[in-house]
Enzyme design. Structure first.
Site, short mmCIF file in Angstrom:
data_model
loop_
_atom_site.label_atom_id
_atom_site.label_comp_id
_atom_site.label_asym_id
_atom_site.label_seq_id
_atom_site.Cartn_x
_atom_site.Cartn_y
_atom_site.Cartn_z
N ASP A 45 34.96 40.35 40.69
CA ASP A 45 36.09 41.26 40.46
C ASP A 45 35.60 42.69 40.32
O ASP A 45 34.96 43.03 39.32
CB ASP A 45 36.84 40.84 39.20
CG ASP A 45 37.62 39.55 39.39
OD1 ASP A 45 38.44 39.50 40.33
OD2 ASP A 45 37.40 38.59 38.62
N MET A 81 48.25 36.75 43.68
CA MET A 81 47.84 36.86 42.27
C MET A 81 48.82 36.09 41.39
O MET A 81 50.03 36.23 41.51
CB MET A 81 47.81 38.32 41.84
CG MET A 81 46.69 39.15 42.44
SD MET A 81 45.02 38.56 42.05
CE MET A 81 44.98 38.72 40.25
N SER A 134 35.14 32.95 38.64
CA SER A 134 35.11 34.40 38.52
C SER A 134 34.10 34.80 37.46
O SER A 134 34.25 34.43 36.28
CB SER A 134 36.48 34.93 38.13
OG SER A 134 36.36 36.28 37.71
N ASP A 145 44.66 33.36 41.90
CA ASP A 145 43.71 33.96 40.95
C ASP A 145 44.46 34.38 39.69
O ASP A 145 45.37 35.21 39.76
CB ASP A 145 43.07 35.18 41.63
CG ASP A 145 42.04 35.90 40.77
OD1 ASP A 145 41.68 35.38 39.69
OD2 ASP A 145 41.59 36.98 41.20
N MET A 180 36.67 46.39 39.62
CA MET A 180 37.78 47.15 39.03
C MET A 180 37.32 48.58 38.79
O MET A 180 36.21 48.80 38.30
CB MET A 180 38.20 46.53 37.71
CG MET A 180 38.58 45.06 37.80
SD MET A 180 39.25 44.49 36.22
CE MET A 180 39.34 42.72 36.52
N MET A 200 39.86 45.44 43.16
CA MET A 200 41.04 45.98 42.46
C MET A 200 40.76 47.47 42.27
O MET A 200 40.47 47.95 41.17
CB MET A 200 41.23 45.25 41.13
CG MET A 200 41.79 43.85 41.31
SD MET A 200 41.53 42.78 39.89
CE MET A 200 39.86 42.24 40.26
N HIS A 223 36.68 40.63 45.24
CA HIS A 223 38.10 40.97 44.98
C HIS A 223 38.14 42.42 44.50
O HIS A 223 37.78 42.71 43.37
CB HIS A 223 38.66 40.01 43.92
CG HIS A 223 40.08 40.28 43.53
ND1 HIS A 223 40.67 39.71 42.42
CD2 HIS A 223 41.05 41.05 44.10
CE1 HIS A 223 41.92 40.13 42.31
NE2 HIS A 223 42.17 40.96 43.31
N HIS A 239 33.33 34.39 42.84
CA HIS A 239 34.37 35.43 42.86
C HIS A 239 33.91 36.62 42.01
O HIS A 239 33.57 36.47 40.83
CB HIS A 239 35.66 34.83 42.31
CG HIS A 239 36.85 35.73 42.38
ND1 HIS A 239 37.61 35.88 43.52
CD2 HIS A 239 37.44 36.53 41.45
CE1 HIS A 239 38.62 36.71 43.29
NE2 HIS A 239 38.53 37.14 42.03
C1 DX5 Z 1 42.07 39.23 37.10
C2 DX5 Z 1 40.92 38.80 37.98
C3 DX5 Z 1 40.62 37.38 37.91
C4 DX5 Z 1 40.14 36.90 36.55
C5 DX5 Z 1 40.67 35.53 36.35
O1 DX5 Z 1 42.42 40.53 37.42
O2 DX5 Z 1 41.21 39.11 39.34
O3 DX5 Z 1 39.69 37.00 38.91
O4 DX5 Z 1 38.74 36.86 36.42
O5 DX5 Z 1 40.36 35.12 35.07
P1 DX5 Z 1 41.03 33.83 34.40
O6 DX5 Z 1 40.68 32.65 35.23
O7 DX5 Z 1 40.42 33.81 33.03
O8 DX5 Z 1 42.52 34.09 34.38
ZN ZN Z 2 39.93 38.22 40.87
#
Ligand code: DX5
Ligand code: ZN
Length: 220
Positions: A33, A135, A8, A173, A35, A66, A64, A31
């Site tokens: 993210d 998750m 990620s 994740d 947000m 969010m 991903h 990956h």
């Molecule tokens: C959290 C994200 C993850 C995050 C994971 O909301 O969706 O993808 O980057 O990070 P680590 O591996 O540090 O928990």
């Molecule tokens: Zn993620």
């Protein structure tokens, strides 16, 4: 079982994405993210960034989302050429219609479940999805601790996938390390997102290989 390690980039240096992507050349997918500061209390980046990232890595992108209202926003990521687009069940008005739309554009369609969201409603809908993301932390931030309490959901989903005979990837994740990857693999995951444990390692390529061999040794 084939396992996939998807670093990620939430844990990468945001001022140097191109060189950070070169450090994870052995990753299966990258990956990303997304947000929106509404669905989760954090803000990252959006479609413009994804379009640019695609130009500087040969690895397929695992998006991903969010975000609120994925029904409206997710198709744009598929249209941009993302390999896989995963949206949250809690945010989508019509998950099946959205997954069908993503597939029709040519992306893999994924559905993500927060730790408190039950898997049962989705066990019968597996044919509609290419990936289920269970998750293992509350979405929003990297660097949190793996929630072992989510493992029964993973096991239930793995059993349903096996019974269906479908090739649905089962992703975890959050808080994935060389220790927790074993727990998740034993519980049925085949696709592992890791942020901190890859990018904060001295050598991300070595970290990826450690995760891959631990997951392979313990996967179903
Ligand atoms: C959290 C994200 C993850 C995050 C994971 O909301 O969706 O993808 O980057 O990070 P680590 O591996 O540090 O928990
Ligand atoms: Zn993620």
């Amino acid at each position: 079982m084939v396992v996939r390690i998807n670093p990620s980039i939430l844990a990468a240096d945001f001022a140097n994405f191109e060189s950070e992507l070169q450090r994870i050349a052995s990753a299966d997918l990258v990956h990303v993210d997304i947000m929106d500061n509404h669905f989760v209390p954090n803000l990252t980046f959006g479609l413009t960034m994804v379009e640019r990232l695609q130009q500087v890595t040969p690895r397929p992108l695992d998006i991903h989302l969010m975000i609120d209202d994925p029904d409206r926003w997710a198709p744009g990521y598929a249209e941009a050429g993302a390999f896989s687009v995963t949206f949250h069940a809690e945010a989508a008005a019509d998950p099946v219609a959205l997954a069908r739309r993503l597939r029709s554009i040519g992306a893999r369609a994924g559905i993500a479940l927060k730790p408190d969201t039950p898997v049962e409603p989705y066990l019968e809908l597996l044919a509609e999805f290419d990936q289920v993301l269970v998750m293992t932390v509350e979405p929003g931030f990297g660097g949190q601790s793996f929630m072992e309490s989510t493992m029964p959901k993973l096991g239930a989903m793995r059993s349903a996938i096996a019974a269906s005979g479908l090739d649905v990837w089962l992703q975890v994740d959050g808080g994935i390390t060389e220790e927790t990857v074993v727990t998740a693999a034993e519980s049925g995951a085949d696709t592992f997102v890791a942020g901190s444990s890859v990018f904060h390692a001295d050598n991300p390529a070595t970290a990826i290989e450690i995760l891959r061999s631990a997951a392979s040794a313990h996967s179903h």
